[in-house]
Scaffold this motif. Structure first.
Motif, PDB file in Angstrom:
ATOM      1  N   THR A 179       0.805  -1.223   0.000  1.00  0.00           N
ATOM      2  CA  THR A 179       0.000   0.000   0.000  1.00  0.00           C
ATOM      3  C   THR A 179       0.834   1.265   0.000  1.00  0.00           C
ATOM      4  O   THR A 179       0.282   2.361   0.025  1.00  0.00           O
ATOM      5  N   ALA A 180       2.156   1.152   0.027  1.00  0.00           N
ATOM      6  CA  ALA A 180       2.996   2.350   0.081  1.00  0.00           C
ATOM      7  C   ALA A 180       3.911   2.458  -1.130  1.00  0.00           C
ATOM      8  O   ALA A 180       3.871   3.440  -1.865  1.00  0.00           O
ATOM      9  N   ILE A 181       4.745   1.459  -1.363  1.00  0.00           N
ATOM     10  CA  ILE A 181       5.686   1.475  -2.473  1.00  0.00           C
ATOM     11  C   ILE A 181       5.404   0.265  -3.340  1.00  0.00           C
ATOM     12  O   ILE A 181       5.709  -0.856  -2.952  1.00  0.00           O
ATOM     13  N   PRO A 182       4.814   0.436  -4.503  1.00  0.00           N
ATOM     14  CA  PRO A 182       4.515  -0.718  -5.370  1.00  0.00           C
ATOM     15  C   PRO A 182       5.790  -1.456  -5.761  1.00  0.00           C
ATOM     16  O   PRO A 182       6.829  -0.849  -5.989  1.00  0.00           O
ATOM     17  N   PHE A 183       5.671  -2.771  -5.844  1.00  0.00           N
ATOM     18  CA  PHE A 183       6.818  -3.600  -6.230  1.00  0.00           C
ATOM     19  C   PHE A 183       7.345  -3.193  -7.605  1.00  0.00           C
ATOM     20  O   PHE A 183       8.556  -3.210  -7.839  1.00  0.00           O
ATOM     21  N   MET A 184       6.446  -2.802  -8.492  1.00  0.00           N
ATOM     22  CA  MET A 184       6.858  -2.350  -9.822  1.00  0.00           C
ATOM     23  C   MET A 184       7.819  -1.173  -9.720  1.00  0.00           C
ATOM     24  O   MET A 184       8.786  -1.071 -10.473  1.00  0.00           O
ATOM     25  N   GLU A 185       7.557  -0.292  -8.754  1.00  0.00           N
ATOM     26  CA  GLU A 185       8.422   0.878  -8.563  1.00  0.00           C
ATOM     27  C   GLU A 185       9.820   0.447  -8.108  1.00  0.00           C
ATOM     28  O   GLU A 185      10.836   1.001  -8.540  1.00  0.00           O
ATOM     29  N   VAL A 186       9.861  -0.549  -7.223  1.00  0.00           N
ATOM     30  CA  VAL A 186      11.141  -1.072  -6.755  1.00  0.00           C
ATOM     31  C   VAL A 186      11.921  -1.680  -7.921  1.00  0.00           C
ATOM     32  O   VAL A 186      13.117  -1.436  -8.081  1.00  0.00           O
ATOM     33  N   LEU A 187      11.225  -2.455  -8.754  1.00  0.00           N
ATOM     34  CA  LEU A 187      11.879  -3.074  -9.902  1.00  0.00           C
ATOM     35  C   LEU A 187      12.391  -2.025 -10.889  1.00  0.00           C
ATOM     36  O   LEU A 187      13.471  -2.187 -11.467  1.00  0.00           O
ATOM     37  N   GLN A 188      11.635  -0.957 -11.088  1.00  0.00           N
ATOM     38  CA  GLN A 188      12.078   0.107 -11.996  1.00  0.00           C
ATOM     39  C   GLN A 188      13.358   0.752 -11.479  1.00  0.00           C
ATOM     40  O   GLN A 188      14.290   1.026 -12.247  1.00  0.00           O
ATOM     41  N   GLU A 189      13.419   0.987 -10.158  1.00  0.00           N
ATOM     42  CA  GLU A 189      14.630   1.553  -9.563  1.00  0.00           C
ATOM     43  C   GLU A 189      15.799   0.577  -9.699  1.00  0.00           C
ATOM     44  O   GLU A 189      16.929   0.986 -10.001  1.00  0.00           O
ATOM     45  N   PHE A 190      15.516  -0.708  -9.479  1.00  0.00           N
ATOM     46  CA  PHE A 190      16.577  -1.715  -9.590  1.00  0.00           C
ATOM     47  C   PHE A 190      17.067  -1.830 -11.035  1.00  0.00           C
ATOM     48  O   PHE A 190      18.273  -1.967 -11.277  1.00  0.00           O
ATOM     49  N   GLU A 191      16.151  -1.773 -11.991  1.00  0.00           N
ATOM     50  CA  GLU A 191      16.547  -1.847 -13.397  1.00  0.00           C
ATOM     51  C   GLU A 191      17.398  -0.646 -13.799  1.00  0.00           C
ATOM     52  O   GLU A 191      18.334  -0.779 -14.591  1.00  0.00           O
ATOM     53  N   ASP A 192      17.073   0.519 -13.260  1.00  0.00           N
ATOM     54  CA  ASP A 192      17.915   1.691 -13.503  1.00  0.00           C
ATOM     55  C   ASP A 192      19.332   1.435 -12.968  1.00  0.00           C
ATOM     56  O   ASP A 192      20.327   1.816 -13.593  1.00  0.00           O
ATOM     57  N   TRP A 193      19.392   0.794 -11.820  1.00  0.00           N
ATOM     58  CA  TRP A 193      20.687   0.516 -11.175  1.00  0.00           C
ATOM     59  C   TRP A 193      21.515  -0.477 -11.997  1.00  0.00           C
ATOM     60  O   TRP A 193      22.700  -0.243 -12.243  1.00  0.00           O
ATOM     61  N   ILE A 194      20.904  -1.578 -12.449  1.00  0.00           N
ATOM     62  CA  ILE A 194      21.681  -2.562 -13.221  1.00  0.00           C
ATOM     63  C   ILE A 194      21.991  -2.042 -14.630  1.00  0.00           C
ATOM     64  O   ILE A 194      23.010  -2.407 -15.219  1.00  0.00           O
ATOM     65  N   LYS A 224      10.055 -16.500  -3.826  1.00  0.00           N
ATOM     66  CA  LYS A 224       9.497 -15.221  -3.363  1.00  0.00           C
ATOM     67  C   LYS A 224       9.302 -14.193  -4.471  1.00  0.00           C
ATOM     68  O   LYS A 224       8.258 -13.555  -4.551  1.00  0.00           O
ATOM     69  N   VAL A 225      10.313 -13.987  -5.308  1.00  0.00           N
ATOM     70  CA  VAL A 225      10.168 -12.979  -6.368  1.00  0.00           C
ATOM     71  C   VAL A 225       9.056 -13.358  -7.350  1.00  0.00           C
ATOM     72  O   VAL A 225       8.206 -12.515  -7.679  1.00  0.00           O
ATOM     73  N   PRO A 226       8.986 -14.615  -7.841  1.00  0.00           N
ATOM     74  CA  PRO A 226       7.860 -14.987  -8.713  1.00  0.00           C
ATOM     75  C   PRO A 226       6.501 -14.819  -8.032  1.00  0.00           C
ATOM     76  O   PRO A 226       5.536 -14.372  -8.655  1.00  0.00           O
ATOM     77  N   GLU A 227       6.455 -15.140  -6.735  1.00  0.00           N
ATOM     78  CA  GLU A 227       5.207 -14.976  -5.976  1.00  0.00           C
ATOM     79  C   GLU A 227       4.807 -13.506  -5.916  1.00  0.00           C
ATOM     80  O   GLU A 227       3.649 -13.145  -6.105  1.00  0.00           O
ATOM     81  N   GLN A 228       5.776 -12.627  -5.643  1.00  0.00           N
ATOM     82  CA  GLN A 228       5.496 -11.196  -5.569  1.00  0.00           C
ATOM     83  C   GLN A 228       5.078 -10.649  -6.935  1.00  0.00           C
ATOM     84  O   GLN A 228       4.217  -9.778  -7.033  1.00  0.00           O
ATOM     85  N   CYS A 229       5.670 -11.171  -8.001  1.00  0.00           N
ATOM     86  CA  CYS A 229       5.296 -10.736  -9.347  1.00  0.00           C
ATOM     87  C   CYS A 229       3.841 -11.111  -9.650  1.00  0.00           C
ATOM     88  O   CYS A 229       3.104 -10.335 -10.265  1.00  0.00           O
ATOM     89  N   ARG A 230       3.427 -12.306  -9.233  1.00  0.00           N
ATOM     90  CA  ARG A 230       2.035 -12.713  -9.449  1.00  0.00           C
ATOM     91  C   ARG A 230       1.081 -11.816  -8.677  1.00  0.00           C
ATOM     92  O   ARG A 230       0.047 -11.387  -9.205  1.00  0.00           O
ATOM     93  N   VAL A 231       1.428 -11.502  -7.422  1.00  0.00           N
ATOM     94  CA  VAL A 231       0.586 -10.622  -6.608  1.00  0.00           C
ATOM     95  C   VAL A 231       0.512  -9.235  -7.236  1.00  0.00           C
ATOM     96  O   VAL A 231      -0.553  -8.604  -7.270  1.00  0.00           O
TER      97      VAL A 231
END
Length: 322
Positions: A179-194, A224-231
Motif C-alpha cells: 500500500t505504500a511502495i509498489p513492487f513495480m516501482e522497486v523493480l524500476q529503480e533496480f533496473e535503472d541501477w543494473i 518469493k520474487v515470482p510470488e510477488q510478481c504474481r501478486v
C-alpha cells in the motif's frame, strides 16, 4: 525487521521526533536519526531502522542470535549502518529535512554521522595476504541478494562484489509495501541501477551480462520474487531467470553441508556484522562469506535456471542442498 511506516505530520519541535523514534533506538542514545520525508513514495516516511550489532554464533543452529560486533584490527571502530543512506535518503549528507532550529539540526548531523556508518566498504575489506588461492572467475561481478520480511514489508538489498578483486563495488537497497511502495516501482529503480552498471538493457532484455545473483538458498528467486510478481500482476523479469545458490557452492567446495548463512560463518569462524535477519546486514555477511570462499579458491557458477517466466527451475548441480 525494524522498519516502520508512519504518516508524515507537520513537526513543530524536535521533541516530537524524539518521541516517535524512541522505539527504534537503544535507551542509551542521546539523539535519534530524524524521520525523513520520501515524496515519491506516496507521502509516507520511513522511520529510521538501526543496523545493530549481534553475538558470535553459538552451536544452536542457523537461528542463533548474535550479540557482539566483531573487533577488527583496524583502528576505525565498528558502527551500525545508516539505513537511510543505503536507500539514498540520508538527509544528514544532503542537508535536507524537516525545518528544525539550526542548532538542533547541526547537533543531530554531527552525532548521526559519528554514530552510523555511511560507507558499506568498511564492513567488506579484502585480506589480500590470504588471497593466494584465488582462481579466475567466468563472471565479472556478483550481486548478493537476500530478501527479508513477511507479507507487510519486504526488504530488497543487493551488495555488488567484484569477482576478480573481491572488493565491494556498490549496493542497492529498497523496502516495499503493497500500500505504500509498489513492487513495480522497486523493480524500476533496480533496473535503472543494473542498467547504470551495464549489466542489462531494458530494450534487449535477457539475462544479466557478466554478472549473476548470489543467494543463500533458492527461496529468494525460485519462490518469493515470482510470488510477488504474481501478486503485483507483472511478468517475472528476465534477469531473475538464473542464480547462484551459495549453499550448493559451499557444499561442493568444502564437502560439507551448511543449512544457511549462520552455519557457514560459524564453520569459517567469521563473526557476524550487524543484525541477523536485517536484509542489508545479511547481504553484507553473505558477501563476506563469498569473499572468504573466493580467497580459498572457490569458483562461483550458476546453480539454477528457468527456461521461461512460468517454467520449472532446473538445478544444475547433482550434489546440492535440497
Amino acid at each position: 525487521m525494524a522498519l516502520a511506516r508512519v504518516s508524515p505530520p507537520a513537526f513543530s519541535s524536535p521533541f516530537l521526533i524524539h518521541s516517535l523514534l524512541r522505539p527504534f533506538s537503544s535507551p542509551s542514545s542521546v539523539l535519534r536519526p530524524r524521520v525523513t520525508r520520501v515524496p515519491h513514495h506516496r507521502g509516507f516516511a520511513i522511520a529510521a531502522a538501526l543496523s545493530q550489532a549481534s553475538p558470535l554464533p553459538s552451536a544452536d543452529g542457523d537461528g542463533a542470535v548474535m550479540e557482539a560486533p566483531p573487533r577488527p584490527s583496524s583502528r576505525r571502530p565498528w558502527k551500525p549502518t545508516c539505513l537511510y543512506y543505503t536507500q539514498g535518503k540520508c538527509t544528514m549528507l544532503t542537508g535536507h529535512g524537516y525545518n528544525l532550529s539550526n542548532a538542533v539540526y547541526k547537533l543531530n548531523d554531527t552525532l548521526h554521522l559519528e554514530k552510523f556508518n555511511h560507507n558499506l566498504s568498511t564492513d567488506l575489506p579484502v585480506n589480500y595476504s590470504a588471497a593466494d588461492k584465488v582462481k579466475s572467475q567466468k563472471l565479472d561481478y556478483f550481486l548478493v541478494l537476500d530478501l527479508e520480511g513477511k507479507v507487510e514489508i519486504l526488504e530488497f538489498p543487493v551488495v555488488m562484489i567484484d569477482a576478480q578483486s573481491m572488493e565491494f563495488v556498490d549496493s542497492f537497497h529498497s523496502v516495499w509495501h503493497d500500500t505504500a511502495i509498489p513492487f513495480m516501482e522497486v523493480l524500476q529503480e533496480f533496473e535503472d541501477w543494473i542498467e547504470h552498471h551495464k549489466f542489462w538493457k531494458k530494450e534487449q532484455g535477457g539475462a544479466l551480462n557478466s554478472a549473476a545473483f548470489i543467494t543463500c538458498g533458492n527461496w529468494d528467486l525460485k519462490t518469493k520474487v515470482p510470488e510477488q510478481c504474481r501478486v503485483s500482476k507483472i511478468k517475472l523479469p528476465s534477469y531473475f531467470m538464473e542464480w547462484i545458490n551459495l549453499k550448493d557452492i559451499y557444499l561442493n567446495f568444502y564437502n560439507r553441508r551448511a543449512t544457511g548463512m549462520m552455519t557457514m560463518m560459524r564453520e569459517l569462524q567469521m563473526p557476524i556484522v550487524g543484525s541477523h535477519h536485517l536484509g542489508i546486514d545479511d547481504a553484507k555477511n553473505i558477501a563476506r562469506v563469498v569473499q572468504r570462499m573466493l580467497a580459498d579458491g572457490a569458483v562461483m557458477q550458476i546453480t539454477a535456471k528457468r527456461q521461461s517466466a512460468t517454467g520449472d527451475v532446473k538445478f544444475l548441480f547433482k550434489n546440492r542442498i535440497r
